[in-house]
Motif scaffolding. Structure first.
Motif, short mmCIF file in Angstrom:
data_model
loop_
_atom_site.label_atom_id
_atom_site.label_comp_id
_atom_site.label_asym_id
_atom_site.label_seq_id
_atom_site.Cartn_x
_atom_site.Cartn_y
_atom_site.Cartn_z
N ARG A 170 -5.27 1.47 5.23
CA ARG A 170 -4.98 0.19 5.87
C ARG A 170 -3.49 -0.07 5.87
O ARG A 170 -2.74 0.53 5.12
CB ARG A 170 -5.69 -0.96 5.12
CG ARG A 170 -7.20 -0.92 5.22
CD ARG A 170 -7.84 -2.06 4.43
NE ARG A 170 -7.33 -3.36 4.84
CZ ARG A 170 -7.76 -4.04 5.90
NH1 ARG A 170 -8.71 -3.53 6.65
NH2 ARG A 170 -7.24 -5.22 6.20
N GLY A 171 -3.07 -1.01 6.73
CA GLY A 171 -1.69 -1.44 6.76
C GLY A 171 -0.73 -0.31 7.08
O GLY A 171 -0.93 0.46 8.02
N ILE A 172 0.30 -0.20 6.26
CA ILE A 172 1.35 0.79 6.50
C ILE A 172 0.82 2.21 6.35
O ILE A 172 1.39 3.16 6.90
CB ILE A 172 2.54 0.55 5.54
CG1 ILE A 172 3.80 1.28 6.05
CG2 ILE A 172 2.19 0.94 4.12
CD1 ILE A 172 4.33 0.76 7.36
N GLN A 173 -0.30 2.38 5.61
CA GLN A 173 -0.88 3.72 5.45
C GLN A 173 -1.36 4.30 6.77
O GLN A 173 -1.45 5.51 6.92
CB GLN A 173 -2.05 3.68 4.46
CG GLN A 173 -1.63 3.54 3.02
CD GLN A 173 -2.81 3.53 2.09
OE1 GLN A 173 -3.95 3.30 2.51
NE2 GLN A 173 -2.57 3.75 0.82
N ARG A 183 0.86 -1.19 0.00
CA ARG A 183 0.00 0.00 0.00
C ARG A 183 0.89 1.24 0.00
O ARG A 183 1.66 1.45 0.92
CB ARG A 183 -0.90 0.05 1.24
CG ARG A 183 -1.78 -1.15 1.45
CD ARG A 183 -3.06 -1.09 0.70
NE ARG A 183 -3.90 0.02 1.07
CZ ARG A 183 -5.13 0.19 0.57
NH1 ARG A 183 -5.62 -0.67 -0.29
NH2 ARG A 183 -5.86 1.23 0.92
N ASN A 184 0.81 2.03 -1.06
CA ASN A 184 1.54 3.29 -1.05
C ASN A 184 0.75 4.32 -1.83
O ASN A 184 -0.03 3.98 -2.72
CB ASN A 184 2.96 3.12 -1.62
CG ASN A 184 2.95 2.90 -3.12
OD1 ASN A 184 2.87 3.83 -3.90
ND2 ASN A 184 3.05 1.64 -3.55
N GLU A 228 -2.51 -5.99 9.62
CA GLU A 228 -2.79 -5.61 8.24
C GLU A 228 -1.51 -5.51 7.41
O GLU A 228 -1.54 -5.63 6.19
CB GLU A 228 -3.54 -4.28 8.20
CG GLU A 228 -4.94 -4.34 8.80
CD GLU A 228 -5.63 -2.99 8.82
OE1 GLU A 228 -6.79 -2.94 9.25
OE2 GLU A 228 -5.00 -1.99 8.40
N ILE A 229 -0.41 -5.25 8.07
CA ILE A 229 0.87 -5.17 7.36
C ILE A 229 1.34 -6.56 6.96
O ILE A 229 1.95 -6.75 5.90
CB ILE A 229 1.93 -4.47 8.24
CG1 ILE A 229 1.49 -3.03 8.52
CG2 ILE A 229 3.31 -4.49 7.56
CD1 ILE A 229 2.40 -2.28 9.46
N THR A 233 -4.73 10.03 7.85
CA THR A 233 -3.35 9.58 7.65
C THR A 233 -2.40 10.74 7.95
O THR A 233 -2.83 11.86 8.24
CB THR A 233 -3.13 9.10 6.21
OG1 THR A 233 -3.45 10.17 5.29
CG2 THR A 233 -3.99 7.88 5.90
N SER A 234 -1.09 10.48 7.85
CA SER A 234 -0.11 11.52 8.13
C SER A 234 1.17 11.27 7.35
O SER A 234 1.47 10.13 6.98
CB SER A 234 0.21 11.57 9.63
OG SER A 234 0.78 10.34 10.06
#
Length: 223
Positions: A106-109, A91-92, A192-193, A173-174
Motif C-alpha cells: 500500500r501507499g509508497i510501496q 511504509r518501508n 494511500e500516501i 512491488t519493484s
C-alpha cells in the motif's frame, strides 16, 4: 583526499560489507541481535562522523561545472527526494517484517519498495552532479553506493525470512520506482500516501532551498 577515501570505504564497509552480507548473521550469532544492533549503531555514528570530518578537511579538485539551468533541474529533483523520505516513514520494507510481507502493498510501496533509500540515492547523486569536485564525488558517492547496494541487500534479507511470502510481495512491488505499476503488477493510489508526505516534503524543500547558503555556505541555485 586519502583520509576521505578511507573514511568513505569504512562507511561503505560497515553498511554493505557487514550489514549487507553473511557477516551480519555470523556477528548476530556470536553476540546476539540486541548487542549487534547497539554495536552497529555506534559504529555507524563513528563512521559518518569520520566521513564528514574528512570531507570538510579534504583537498579537492574541480572536475566540472553545473550551469544555472542544470542547477534548477537538480533543485527541482530534490523535491521528490524529500517526498520519498517523508513517505518512507509510513511504509518501508525494513519495518514490514515477515508478517507484513503477506499484506497487500500500500501507499509508497506501490511505487517502490525502497522509498527511503531512493531519497538518499537522489540526494547523493544530485549533490555529486551539482558540486562537481573530487571530494564531493567521494563523499556523496559513498552514500550513493550504500543506498543503491542496500536495496537488493534488504530484499535478500526479507526473502530469507519468508521465501513464500516474499515471492508474493516482490511480484506486486519493484525496486525501480513505478516499474510494478507500469508492468500492470500494481496500481497508483496516491490517496494511500496521504497529504502529509508531499506537504511536509514541499515545506522542507522550500526551506532548504531558501536557507541553503546560510546553512551550508553555498547557494542551491546560482542566479
Amino acid at each position: 583526499m586519502t583520509l576521505l577515501i578511507l573514511a568513505a570505504l569504512f562507511w561503505i564497509g560497515v553498511h554493505v560489507g557487514l550489514s549487507g552480507t553473511a557477516l551480519r548473521g555470523k556477528a548476530v550469532a556470536a553476540v546476539g541481535e540486541k548487542r549487534f544492533m547497539i554495536g552497529f549503531s555506534v559504529t555507524s555514528v563513528v563512521a559518518i562522523f569520520l566521513l564528514v570530518l574528512a570531507w570538510q578537511n579534504a583537498e579537492t579538485t574541480f572536475l566540472w561545472a553545473a550551469g544555472p539551468g542544470l542547477r534548477w533541474v537538480l533543485a527541482a529533483l530534490m523535491l521528490p527526494a524529500f517526498v520519498l523520505f517523508m513517505a518512507s516513514h509510513k511504509r518501508n520494507p525494513t519495518a514490514v517484517g515477515a508478517k507484513g510481507l503477506g499484506e497487500e502493498p500500500r501507499g509508497i510501496q506501490r511505487i517502490t519498495r525502497h522509498p527511503m533509500l531512493w531519497s538518499f540515492a537522489l540526494w547523493a547523486a544530485i549533490h555529486i552532479i551539482g558540486n562537481g569536485d573530487s571530494a564531493s564525488l567521494v563523499f556523496f558517492g559513498a552514500f550513493l553506493v550504500t543506498a543503491l547496494a542496500g536495496m537488493p541487500s534488504i530484499d535478500a534479507k526479507l526473502a530469507a525470512r519468508d521465501p513464500e511470502a516474499w515471492a508474493r510481495f516482490s511480484a506486486r512491488t519493484s525496486i525501480i520506482p513505478f516499474a510494478a505499476i507500469a508492468a500492470g503488477r500494481n496500481r497508483l493510489a496516491l490517496g494511500e500516501i496521504g497529504w502529509m508526505p508531499p506537504v511536509v516534503g514541499l515545506v522542507i524543500w522550500a526551506a532548504l532551498l531558501h536557507f541553503h547558503r546560510g546553512i551550508f555556505g553555498v547557494p542551491a541555485i546560482l542566479m
